[in-house]
Design a protein around this motif. Structure first.
Motif, PDB file in Angstrom:
ATOM      1  N   VAL A  24      11.902   1.896   0.295  1.00 18.07           N
ATOM      2  CA  VAL A  24      12.905   2.750  -0.358  1.00 18.07           C
ATOM      3  C   VAL A  24      13.694   1.917  -1.370  1.00 18.07           C
ATOM      4  O   VAL A  24      13.915   2.325  -2.517  1.00 18.07           O
ATOM      5  N   ARG A  25      14.087   0.692  -0.945  1.00 19.75           N
ATOM      6  CA  ARG A  25      14.850  -0.194  -1.846  1.00 19.75           C
ATOM      7  C   ARG A  25      14.054  -0.485  -3.116  1.00 19.75           C
ATOM      8  O   ARG A  25      14.593  -0.556  -4.214  1.00 19.75           O
ATOM      9  N   ARG A  26      12.743  -0.621  -2.953  1.00 19.67           N
ATOM     10  CA  ARG A  26      11.893  -0.939  -4.113  1.00 19.67           C
ATOM     11  C   ARG A  26      11.540   0.304  -4.924  1.00 19.67           C
ATOM     12  O   ARG A  26      10.765   0.229  -5.877  1.00 19.67           O
ATOM     13  N   GLY A  27      12.019   1.455  -4.464  1.00 19.77           N
ATOM     14  CA  GLY A  27      11.774   2.697  -5.192  1.00 19.77           C
ATOM     15  C   GLY A  27      10.361   3.232  -5.042  1.00 19.77           C
ATOM     16  O   GLY A  27       9.890   4.008  -5.877  1.00 19.77           O
ATOM     17  N   GLN A  28       9.681   2.820  -3.965  1.00 19.57           N
ATOM     18  CA  GLN A  28       8.312   3.340  -3.757  1.00 19.57           C
ATOM     19  C   GLN A  28       8.374   4.821  -3.405  1.00 19.57           C
ATOM     20  O   GLN A  28       9.227   5.237  -2.624  1.00 19.57           O
ATOM     21  N   PRO A  29       7.464   5.626  -3.954  1.00 23.34           N
ATOM     22  CA  PRO A  29       7.428   7.041  -3.561  1.00 23.34           C
ATOM     23  C   PRO A  29       7.096   7.168  -2.068  1.00 23.34           C
ATOM     24  O   PRO A  29       6.439   6.276  -1.503  1.00 23.34           O
ATOM     25  N   PRO A  30       7.529   8.272  -1.419  1.00 26.00           N
ATOM     26  CA  PRO A  30       7.345   8.413   0.032  1.00 26.00           C
ATOM     27  C   PRO A  30       5.895   8.232   0.477  1.00 26.00           C
ATOM     28  O   PRO A  30       5.633   7.633   1.520  1.00 26.00           O
ATOM     29  N   PHE A  31       4.930   8.721  -0.325  1.00 27.96           N
ATOM     30  CA  PHE A  31       3.534   8.607   0.105  1.00 27.96           C
ATOM     31  C   PHE A  31       3.131   7.142   0.241  1.00 27.96           C
ATOM     32  O   PHE A  31       2.610   6.718   1.280  1.00 27.96           O
ATOM     33  N   GLU A  32       3.404   6.333  -0.809  1.00 27.24           N
ATOM     34  CA  GLU A  32       3.023   4.906  -0.750  1.00 27.24           C
ATOM     35  C   GLU A  32       3.819   4.182   0.338  1.00 27.24           C
ATOM     36  O   GLU A  32       3.294   3.337   1.057  1.00 27.24           O
ATOM     37  N   ALA A  33       5.107   4.530   0.419  1.00 28.65           N
ATOM     38  CA  ALA A  33       5.969   3.847   1.394  1.00 28.65           C
ATOM     39  C   ALA A  33       5.355   3.962   2.798  1.00 28.65           C
ATOM     40  O   ALA A  33       5.259   2.976   3.529  1.00 28.65           O
ATOM     41  N   TRP A  34       4.921   5.146   3.129  1.00 25.98           N
ATOM     42  CA  TRP A  34       4.354   5.361   4.466  1.00 25.98           C
ATOM     43  C   TRP A  34       2.924   4.835   4.552  1.00 25.98           C
ATOM     44  O   TRP A  34       2.536   4.170   5.516  1.00 25.98           O
ATOM     45  N   ASN A  35       2.142   5.135   3.510  1.00 24.06           N
ATOM     46  CA  ASN A  35       0.716   4.820   3.535  1.00 24.06           C
ATOM     47  C   ASN A  35       0.452   3.342   3.800  1.00 24.06           C
ATOM     48  O   ASN A  35      -0.432   2.985   4.559  1.00 24.06           O
ATOM     49  N   ASN A  36       1.263   2.480   3.185  1.00 22.71           N
ATOM     50  CA  ASN A  36       1.023   1.046   3.323  1.00 22.71           C
ATOM     51  C   ASN A  36       1.425   0.508   4.694  1.00 22.71           C
ATOM     52  O   ASN A  36       1.178  -0.643   5.006  1.00 22.71           O
ATOM     53  N   ARG A  37       2.123   1.316   5.465  1.00 25.67           N
ATOM     54  CA  ARG A  37       2.599   0.842   6.771  1.00 25.67           C
ATOM     55  C   ARG A  37       2.086   1.662   7.943  1.00 25.67           C
ATOM     56  O   ARG A  37       2.363   1.356   9.097  1.00 25.67           O
ATOM     57  N   SER A  38       1.329   2.731   7.645  1.00 22.32           N
ATOM     58  CA  SER A  38       0.968   3.666   8.712  1.00 22.32           C
ATOM     59  C   SER A  38       0.040   3.026   9.751  1.00 22.32           C
ATOM     60  O   SER A  38      -0.085   3.532  10.861  1.00 22.32           O
ATOM     61  N   TRP A  39      -0.594   1.904   9.401  1.00 16.30           N
ATOM     62  CA  TRP A  39      -1.454   1.238  10.386  1.00 16.30           C
ATOM     63  C   TRP A  39      -0.662   0.772  11.602  1.00 16.30           C
ATOM     64  O   TRP A  39      -1.211   0.557  12.681  1.00 16.30           O
TER      65      TRP A  39
END
Ligand SMILES: Cc1cc2nc3c(=O)[nH]c(=O)nc-3n(C[C@H](O)[C@H](O)[C@H](O)COP(=O)(O)OP(=O)(O)OC[C@H]3O[C@@H](n4cnc5c(N)ncnc54)[C@H](O)[C@@H]3O)c2cc1C
Length: 607
Positions: free
Chosen positions: A478-493
C-alpha cells in the motif's frame, strides 16, 4: 491394557458427553443390506441407489426441518452418512442444510412456504441448490441469472441470459426423481438490480423438467457419483412467493426495500447459507478420517508379516508402519476435537468465548470454513495413506478408503471452494478482521521441543511470524502504491501456510482443552501423546522455517526423529483402544467398513 473407564472417557471425548443424538432406529439402518457397499453398478444405478437410501433414511429420521433445529443430531447423522457412502452424505447435505436450510432461513416467519417445506420433509421432492454458474471462475460473486419482477403478474420471470450463465453441477440430472430447487438470481425490480436473492421452485417432477427448464446431465465424477447437471432457464414464470426475500420487502406495486442496504450487502447475506454446509462437511471429513484410522490401525494389529530380521509379528510392530498410522490416529483425534468445538458453538451448546475465532460472527464463520478446508486436505491424505498401509487389502471398494479419499478430494470445490475460503480467510486475517495473532513468546526453556506447551508455543510463533510477513507485506504494498491485485498476488503464496498453521494451533488448543476435561488419567495420557505427536510432526515438516527464523537450532531439529520414536513407543500399547472408539459403537468395523478380504486374512492369521 486399557480398562473400561478409559474407553468410556475416550468415547465421550470423540462422540460427546450426552450420548448419541441420532435416533436409534436410524442408527440401525446403516447396518441394512441397502446401505452395504454395492459393487458392479453403472453410474445411473449408483445414483438411483443413493436416492433409495435417502428415501429410506427419510422414513426413519425426523423430518429435515426438525433436524435443522437440532444441529448436533443433524451433524451426527450426516457423519454416519459420510462413513456409509460419500454420495449419500452429499445428497443429504444439499437436501437438508442447503435447500431446505435456505427456505427456512430466508423464508423465516412466512406462512406461504409450507407446501415446499412439506415436500422436502416427506422427500416427495429432493432439495437442490443452484448457485454456481458455468462460464467463469468464482461465479458466486458475479451471478448472472436474472429474476425480473413483473408487477402486472405479481410474479417473476427467471432467465438465463446466455449459456455461460447456466447453473452448474447441482444434482438434478436423474430422470424420474423430483427436485425442488433454490435458485440464486439477480433480482430486478423496475429495471434496477436489487442484488442476489434465492428463489424456490420445482425443477423437475417424475415426468421430467418443468416447462422452460433445460437440464443437461454432466459427465460422471468417479470420486462421488451423483446426478450432476447443468441447467438453463428460459423465461420461467414464478409466483411472487418464490422470492425468499429474508428481511427485504417487495410490495405488489413494485416498491422494494432492503434494510441491509444494496446488492453489495445482500450478496454475503444470501451466501450465509454456506456456513451450515461447511460445518456439515467438516463433520463428515473428520468422520472419514476417524473411519480410515480406525480400520487401518486395526488391520495393522491383525496383519502378521514376515521379515528376515525378526520373527512373525503384526506389521504394527514396525516403526515404518507406526509413524504413518499413529499420525492418522493423532490427526483423527485433533481434527475431531476442532470440529466438535465448531459443532458445539454452532449449536449454542458452549458459553461464548473472548477469542473472535470462536465467537459467533465473522471470526467463527472463518473458522468453520477453514475447518472444512483443512479437514478436507487431511481426509484425502489420511485415507490415501491408510489405504496404502493396508497393502492390497486397502484397494477394495468395500474398504471405503478410496471413497473417503474421494470425499476429501471433492469437498475441495464442492460446498464452497475450499481454496478460495483459505485465500479469503488469509486476506481477512492479514487485515486484522476478527483476528489476533497468538503471543510470539515461548515460555521456559525450548530445549525439549517435544514438550507440548513448548511445541504449541512454537507453532503459535510460526503463525505469528507468517501473519506478520503477510500483513507487513500488504502494508508495504500500500505504501508503495501497488494496486490491490498486485499487492495481494505477490503475497498470496503465504495464505495456505498461514491458515494451515493457524488451524493446527486451534485444533491442538481444542484437544488440550478436551484432555483437561477427561476424568481418567490413563485416557488423558494416551490422548496427550497423540497431541504431542501432531505438534512434533508439524514442527518437523516445517523445520526449514524454524531454522531460517533461528527459532530452533539444527541440533534441536535433528533431535525430533528420536522424540517421535519415543512417542511411537508410548502410543503403541494404547493404539488399538484409541482406534476402537473412533466410530460409533453401532458402526462395527467388520460390519461397516472392514473388508471381507481383510476379515478373512485376519481370522486365518489368528488360527
Ligand atoms: C461434487 C460437486 C457438487 C456440486 N454441487 C453444487 C450444487 O449443488 N450447487 C451449486 O451451485 N454448485 C455446486 N457445485 C459447484 C461448486 O460450488 C463449484 O465447483 C465451486 O464453487 C468452484 O467453482 P468452479 O468449479 O467454477 O471453479 P473456479 O471458480 O473456476 O475455480 C478454479 C480454480 O481457480 C481458483 N480460483 C477461482 N477464482 C479465483 C480467484 N478469484 N482467486 C484465486 N483463485 C481462484 C479456485 O480455487 C480453483 O482452484 C458442485 C461442485 C462439485 C465438485
Amino acid at each position: 491394557m486399557m480398562n473400561d473407564h478409559v474407553r468410556q472417557a475416550l468415547t465421550a471425548l470423540v462422540h460427546g458427553e450426552g450420548g448419541d443424538p441420532v435416533p436409534e432406529d436410524a442408527r440401525e439402518l446403516f447396518g441394512d443390506e441397502l446401505f452395504a457397499p454395492a459393487e458392479g453398478l453403472d453410474h445411473e444405478q449408483h445414483c438411483r441407489l443413493t436416492y433409495r437410501r435417502l428415501r429410506r433414511l427419510g422414513e426413519r429420521v425426523p423430518p429435515a426441518s426438525k433436524l435443522l433445529a437440532d444441529p448436533l443430531a443433524l451433524f451426527a447423522l450426516l457423519e454416519r452418512c459420510a462413513v456409509s457412502s460419500p454420495s449419500l452424505f452429499l445428497g443429504m447435505t444439499v437436501h437438508t442444510c442447503l435447500s431446505l436450510g435456505a427456505v427456512c432461513e430466508f423464508g423465516a416467519g412466512r406462512d406461504d412456504l409450507g407446501e415446499y417445506i412439506a415436500e422436502l420433509d416427506t422427500m416427495s421432492s429432493f432439495g437442490a441448490l443452484l448457485v454456481t454458474e458455468a462460464g467463469v471462475g468464482n461465479s458466486h460473486v458475479g451471478i448472472r441469472t436474472e429474476a425480473v419482477y413483473e408487477p402486472e403478474a405479481d410474479g417473476f420471470v427467471l432467465h438465463t441470459p446466455d449459456p455461460s450463465a447456466a447453473k452448474f453441477m447441482p444434482n438434478v440430472g436423474l430422470p424420474g426423481v423430483p427436485k425442488l430447487g433454490v435458485v440464486y438470481a439477480q433480482l430486478l425490480v423496475s429495471g434496477r438490480n436489487r442484488g442476489v436473492f434465492p428463489f424456490v421452485l420445482p425443477i423437475r417432477d417424475a415426468d421430467g423438467p418443468k416447462p422452460g427448464i433445460s437440464i443437461t446431465p454432466l459427465p460422471e465424477t468417479p470420486f462421488m457419483p451423483l446426478d450432476y447437471a447443468s441447467i438453463v432457464f428460459d423465461r420461467v414464470r414464478l409466483p411472487v412467493r418464490a422470492l425468499l426475500h429474508d428481511s427485504a420487502r417487495l410490495s405488489a406495486n413494485g416498491q422494494f426495500h432492503d434494510p441491509l442496504g444494496g446488492p453489495e450487502e445482500r450478496l454475503p447475506r444470501s451466501l450465509d447459507i454456506r456456513h451450515r454446509a461447511w460445518a456439515a462437511s467438516a463433520s463428515a471429513l473428520a468422520a472419514a478420517i476417524r473411519a480410515s484410522a480406525a480400520m487401518a490401525v486395526r488391520f495393522a494389529h491383525e496383519r502378521i508379516t514376515l521379515s528376515r530380521s525378526a520373527p512373525e509379528q503384526p506389521v504394527i510392530a514396525y516403526r515404518s508402519q507406526q509413524l504413518p498410522l499413529f499420525e492418522a490416529l493423532a490427526t483423527a483425534y485433533v481434527m475431531t476435537s476442532l470440529v466438535n468445538r465448531v459443532k458445539r458453538i454452532w449449536a449454542g451448546a458452549v458459553p461464548e468465548s473472548d477469542d473472535p475465532c470462536w465467537s459467533p460472527g465473522q471470526g467463527f464463520h472463518r473458522t468453520i470454513g477453514l475447518a472444512k478446508a483443512v479437514s478436507g486436505w487431511a481426509a484425502e491424505r489420511v485415507a490415501a495413506e491408510c489405504g496404502q498401509r493396508c497393502g492390497a487389502h486397502g484397494m477394495f471398494a468395500a474398504n471405503r478408503f478410496a471413497g473417503y479419499q474421494g470425499l476429501g478430494h471433492i469437498l475441495g470445490p464442492a460446498a464452497g471452494d475450499s481454496y478460495l475460503i483459505v485465500l479469503e480467510s488469509a486476506k481477512a486475517m492479514a487485515a486484522g478482521t476478527a483476528y489476533q495473532p497468538p503471543p510470539g513468546i515461548v515460555q521456559a526453556s525450548r530445549r525439549d521441543v517435544s514438550a507440548l506447551p513448548v511445541a504449541v508455543g512454537l507453532i503459535g510463533m510460526r503463525e505469528r511470524g507468517l501473519h506478520a510477513a503477510l500483513a507487513g507485506g500488504m502494508r508495504t504494498a500500500v505504501r508503495r502504491g501497488q494496486p490491490p491485485f498486485e499487492a495481494w498476488n505477490n503475497r498470496s503464496w503465504l495464505a495456505r501456510e498461514l491458515v494451515e498453521t493457524h488451524v493446527t494451533r486451534l485444533a491442538l488448543e481444542s484437544l488440550i482443552t478436551d484432555i483437561a476435561t477427561l476424568p481418567d488419567p490413563g485416557a488423558a495420557q494416551a490422548v496427550l501423546h497423540l497431541a504431542e505427536f501432531v505438534a512434533l510432526r508439524d514442527i518437523r515438516q516445517n523445520s526449514g522455517w524454524y531454522l531460517s527464523e533461528e527459532v530452533l537450532t539444527p541440533a534441536q531439529v535433528r533431535a525430533i526423529p528420536a522424540s517421535l520414536n519415543r512417542l511411537c513407543e508410548q502410543i503403541a500399547p494404547q493404539a488399538l483402544t484409541l482406534a476402537s472408539v473412533l466410530l460409533p459403537e453401532d458402526m462395527d468395523l467388520h460390519a461397516v467398513a472392514y473388508p471381507t478380504s481383510c476379515a478373512t486374512i485376519s481370522s486365518s492369521s489368528q488360527n
